[in-house]
Design a protein around this motif. Structure first.
Motif, mmCIF file in Angstrom:
data_model
loop_
_atom_site.group_PDB
_atom_site.id
_atom_site.type_symbol
_atom_site.label_atom_id
_atom_site.label_comp_id
_atom_site.label_asym_id
_atom_site.label_seq_id
_atom_site.Cartn_x
_atom_site.Cartn_y
_atom_site.Cartn_z
ATOM 1 N N TRP A 141 0.826 -1.138 -0.039
ATOM 2 C CA TRP A 141 -0.056 -0.060 -0.038
ATOM 3 C C TRP A 141 0.833 1.163 -0.167
ATOM 4 C CZ3 TRP A 141 -1.232 3.160 4.765
ATOM 5 C CH2 TRP A 141 -2.014 3.904 4.470
ATOM 6 N N LYS A 142 1.826 1.306 0.831
ATOM 7 C CA LYS A 142 2.858 2.594 0.884
ATOM 8 C C LYS A 142 3.238 2.852 -0.452
ATOM 9 C CE LYS A 142 3.277 2.790 5.870
ATOM 10 N NZ LYS A 142 4.257 2.659 7.186
ATOM 11 N N ILE A 149 0.983 4.787 -2.456
ATOM 12 C CA ILE A 149 0.976 6.031 -1.817
ATOM 13 C C ILE A 149 1.945 6.831 -2.528
ATOM 14 C CG2 ILE A 149 0.952 7.610 0.080
ATOM 15 C CD1 ILE A 149 -0.088 5.395 1.741
ATOM 16 N N PHE A 165 -5.111 9.818 7.116
ATOM 17 C CA PHE A 165 -5.192 8.619 7.429
ATOM 18 C C PHE A 165 -5.157 8.293 8.914
ATOM 19 C CE2 PHE A 165 -2.681 5.094 8.494
ATOM 20 C CZ PHE A 165 -3.353 3.889 8.194
ATOM 21 N N ALA A 190 -6.093 2.374 2.209
ATOM 22 C CA ALA A 190 -6.092 3.151 3.516
ATOM 23 C C ALA A 190 -7.097 2.555 4.342
ATOM 24 C CB ALA A 190 -6.307 4.450 3.045
ATOM 25 N N ASN A 225 -6.315 -0.428 5.918
ATOM 26 C CA ASN A 225 -5.294 -0.162 7.150
ATOM 27 C C ASN A 225 -6.209 0.228 8.408
ATOM 28 O OD1 ASN A 225 -1.983 -0.344 7.160
ATOM 29 N ND2 ASN A 225 -3.165 -0.344 5.131
#
Length: 611
Positions: free
Chosen positions: A367-368, A371, A388, A460, A463
Motif C-alpha cells: 500500500w505504501k 501512496i 489517514f 487506506a 489499514n
C-alpha cells in the motif's frame, strides 16, 4: 477469627443439610471479589461456611462473626459504582494511569528512535530492516530467555522492577551521557574506511556499527513496547483482574492510549518549536533529547510508583482470593519452552500474534508503495498520512466503545474473529484492485478515480479498519486469553509470545517480501503471490482463533467451577430475549461452544436468577 476459620476445613456437606433442615446458618466472611458476570446475583457479605469452627463438636454449627475488610483482608461487598464495587475501581483506575504513562513514554520513544537512526551520519531509512531483523529479534529472544530464568528466582514484584529500571536508567543516560559523547563513542573513521573497502551494498550493516548508540536506543525503544507494554503491564493486569472485568475495561484502556498519543504528540511539538528558536551554535537536538528523555524518566518512576502502591493495597486481597489454586513446581528455561511448545493453547495464541504481524506487513508495504506513486511530493504524502491518522483515530475510538457490547453479547470467540475477517475481506479487495486495475478502470473513471488512487483509498480503508479492530478487539482478546492460565504459564508464555512472536511476525513479513523481490525482481511483480500468501496466513489465523475460543471457554468454565460450592453444578449461558435487554440462564448442551456470558452454578441458582 481467621485462625478459627482455618481450623474448620474438614467439615463437608453442611450446605446440603442446611437446605434439608432449618438450622442456624454458619457464616463466613465473603471475599468480596468474585468472577460473577453482569446480571448475576452478588453475595451480600456473608455466605454459608461449609465446615464448623470446632472440630470436636461437628454436630453443632458455630456462628462466625463477619470479618470487616481492612488492610490486607478481603474486601466486603459495598455500594456499587456504575455497576462495579469499589474494589474493582481501586484496580482499574490505577491500571489506567499506568497504561497512560507507559503509552506516553512509548510514543515519545517511537518518534525519537526513527529520527535518530534515519538522520544519523552515513545512515538512512535502509538501516531499519536490518535493525528489525538482525538486531531487534535476537535481543528479543535473549530477553525472553533471561526473563524466564529470572521468573524462577525472583518474586513477581521484584521481576517487574528488575525489568523496568534498566530501561529508565538507559534512556536517562542516553540523553545526558551517550549523546553528548557520541563523537568519542562512535567509530566514525573506522566505518568510513570499511565502507570504502566493502562497497555500498553493505552500507546498512556498517551504519549500525558506526552509530551503535543510536541503534541501541532504537532497539531499547522497540523493546519498551514489547516488554513494558505487553509483558509487564498486561501481565500484571491479567494477574489482578477477572475475565468479566477484562471484557468491560480492557477495550477502554485503548481510549487512554489515544489520549496519551495526544499529550505526547504535543510534548514533541513543543520541544520542536523550542529547538527551532535556538541560536545556530546551540545543539537544539541535544536539548530536545534531554527534555524528552527527562519526561520518559519521570513517567517511568510514576509507573513504578503506581505498581508499588497496587502491590501494597490491591494484590494482597487478590492473592487471598486466589490462594486455593494449586502450586506447581517451577520449570527450568528449557523445560518451560518445551512445555509451551507442546501446549496447543499457547501455540494458538502464538499463531494469532505472528499471523497478525505478517498479514499487516504484507499489505502495508504494498500500500505504501502505491501512496508514494500517487503522492511523489513529500508535502502531499504527509498531508495524506495526516488524514489517514485522523481517520484511524476516529474509527478506533468508535470501535473501542462498540467492543464492550461485542464482548458482552457475542463473547470472546466472536470478538477474536472480527480482526482476521476484516483483514481478509479488505485485503482481498485491495489486492484485487491492484491486480485487475485495467478491468475496472472504466468503472473507476466514471467515479472520478484512477486505478492508482482507488488502490490508495482502498488500502487506506484496509489499514484503518484492520488497525482499529486490532486495537479495540484483537489486543483485549489476546490479553484475556492469559487470565485462566496458571501463574507460571501466564508469565513465561506471555513473555515468549509478546517478546518473540511480535517481532517475529514483523520480521517474517519483511523476509517474505525480501525473498519475493529477489525472486521476481520487484515488489509489483510479486504482488499476486503476496496476495496468495496473505490468504493462507489469515485462514491459519481464523482456524487458530476458533480453536482457542473453545479452549478458552473450557478453561473459564473449569476455573469458575472451582469457586462454586455445592456438588451438582453445570455450565449455563445467558440467552437474551429477542427485542429486549433481558434474558434467562439456560444449561449449555454437551459439546456446545457457548457464545456470550457463561456461569457455572446449580440449577437452583439458575432458577433464582431467572425469577
Amino acid at each position: 477469627m481467621a485462625a478459627l476459620l482455618q481450623q474448620s476445613r474438614h467439615f463437608v456437606g453442611l450446605k446440603a443439610r442446611q437446605q434439608a433442615a432449618p438450622k442456624a446458618p454458619v457464616l463466613r466472611a465473603f471475599s468480596g471479589q468474585n468472577r460473577n458476570l453482569p446480571g448475576q446475583v452478588q453475595p451480600t457479605g456473608l455466605v454459608p461456611l461449609q465446615k464448623p469452627v470446632f472440630q470436636q463438636q461437628p454436630e453443632k454449627p458455630v456462628l462466625a462473626e463477619p470479618v470487616k475488610a481492612a488492610g490486607g483482608d478481603a474486601p466486603a461487598e459495598g455500594k456499587k459504582i456504575l455497576g462495579y464495587d469499589a474494589f474493582t475501581w481501586q484496580k482499574i483506575i490505577p491500571l489506567g494511569a499506568m497504561f497512560f504513562c507507559i503509552l506516553f513514554n512509548y510514543t515519545i520513544l517511537r518518534d525519537t528512535k526513527d529520527v535518530l537512526v534515519v538522520t544519523a551520519p552515513g545512515s538512512g531509512a535502509e538501516i531499519i530492516p536490518f535493525l528489525k531483523t538482525w538486531v531487534n529479534l535476537p535481543m528479543a529472544i535473549g530477553f525472553t530467555v533471561l526473563y524466564a530464568k529470572l521468573a524462577n528466582v525472583l518474586s513477581t514484584e521484584a521481576l517487574f522492577y528488575t525489568c523496568i529500571f534498566p530501561f529508565i536508567a538507559f534512556f536517562g543516560a542516553f540523553a545526558f551521557v551517550f549523546y553528548p559523547l557520541r563523537d568519542v563513542l562512535h567509530p566514525t573513521a573506522f566505518c568510513e574506511n570499511l565502507l570504502e573497502q566493502a562497497g555500498p551494498r553493505f552500507a546498512g550493516p556498517i551504519a549500525i556499527l558506526r552509530n551503535w548508540t543510536y541503534c541501541l536506543f532504537y532497539v531499547m525503544a522497540e523493546l519498551w513496547g514489547s516488554v513494558v507494554v505487553s509483558v509487564l503491564f498486561w501481565g500484571f493486569a491479567n494477574q489482578i483482574t477477572t475475565v468479566d472485568e477484562a471484557s468491560q475495561f480492557y477495550p477502554l484502556f485503548g481510549l487512554g492510549a489515544n489520549v496519551a498519543l495526544i499529550f505526547s504528540g504535543r510534548a514533541v511539538k513543543i520541544f520542536s518549536q523550542i529547538r527551532a528558536e535556538l541560536p545556530p551554535d546551540v545543539d537544539g537536538w541535544g536539548l530536545s533529547l534531554r527534555g524528552l528523555m527527562g519526561m520518559v524518566v519521570i513517567g517511568g518512576f510514576l509507573i513504578a510508583g503506581i505498581y508499588y502502591w497496587l502491590n501494597r493495597t490491591v494484590v494482597p486481597r487478590v492473592q487471598k482470593r486466589e490462594s486455593k489454586k494449586k502450586k506447581k513446581a517451577k520449570m527450568s528455561v528449557g523445560e518451560s519452552f518445551t512445555f509451551l511448545a507442546g501446549s496447543r493453547y499457547i501455540r494458538d495464541l502464538a499463531t494469532l500474534v505472528v499471523a497478525y504481524g505478517i498479514s499487516i506487513n504484507l499489505v502495508e508495504v504494498t500500500w505504501k508503495s502505491k501512496i508514494k506513486a500517487q503522492f511523489p511530493n513529500p508535502n502531499d504524502y504527509s498531508a495524506f498520512m495526516g488524514d489517514f491518522s485522523t481517520a484511524t483515530g476516529a474509527v478506533t475510538f468508535t470501535m473501542m466503545i462498540l467492543s464492550r457490547y461485542i464482548f458482552r453479547f457475542f463473547g470472546w470467540g466472536t470478538a477474536a474473529l472480527i480482526t482476521p475477517v476484516v483483514l481478509l475481506i479488505t485485503g482481498i479487495a485491495f489486492f484485487s484492485l491492484v491486480l485487475f486495475s485495467d478491468s475496472v478502470a472504466p468503472t473507476l473513471k466514471a467515479l472520478g478515480l484512477t486505478p492508482l488512487m482507488a488502490a490508495v483509498l482502498v488500502g487506506a480503508a484496509q489499514n484503518v479498519f484492520s488497525k482499529s479492530s486490532k486495537y479495540s478487539l484483537f489486543d483485549p482478546c489476546k490479553e484475556m486469553a492469559y487470565i485462566p492460565l496458571d501463574d507460571e504459564v501466564k508469565v513465561k508464555g506471555k513473555a515468549a509470545i509478546d517478546v518473540i512472536c511480535n517481532p517475529l511476525g514483523k520480521s517474517g513479513g519483511a523476509l517474505i517480501q525480501q525473498f519475493m523481490i529477489i525472486g521476481f525482481g520487484s515488489l509489483a511483480a510479486s504482488t499476486p503471490y503476496l496476495g496468495v500468501i496473505l490468504l493462507s496466513i489469515v485462514l491459519l489465523w481464523i482456524n487458530a482463533a476458533n480453536s482457542l475460543a473453545g479452549q478458552f471457554a473450557e478453561l473459564q468454565g473449569k476455573e469458575e467451577s472451582e469457586s462454586v460450592d455445592g456438588a451438582s453444578t453445570q455450565l449455563f449461558k445467558f440467552v437474551v430475549t429477542p427485542g429486549s435487554s433481558k434474558g434467562s440462564w439456560v444449561p449449555v448442551a454437551k459439546g456446545e461452544m457457548p457464545v456470550g456470558q457463561t456461569k457455572v452454578m446449580t440449577q437452583a441458582e439458575a432458577d433464582a436468577l431467572n425469577q
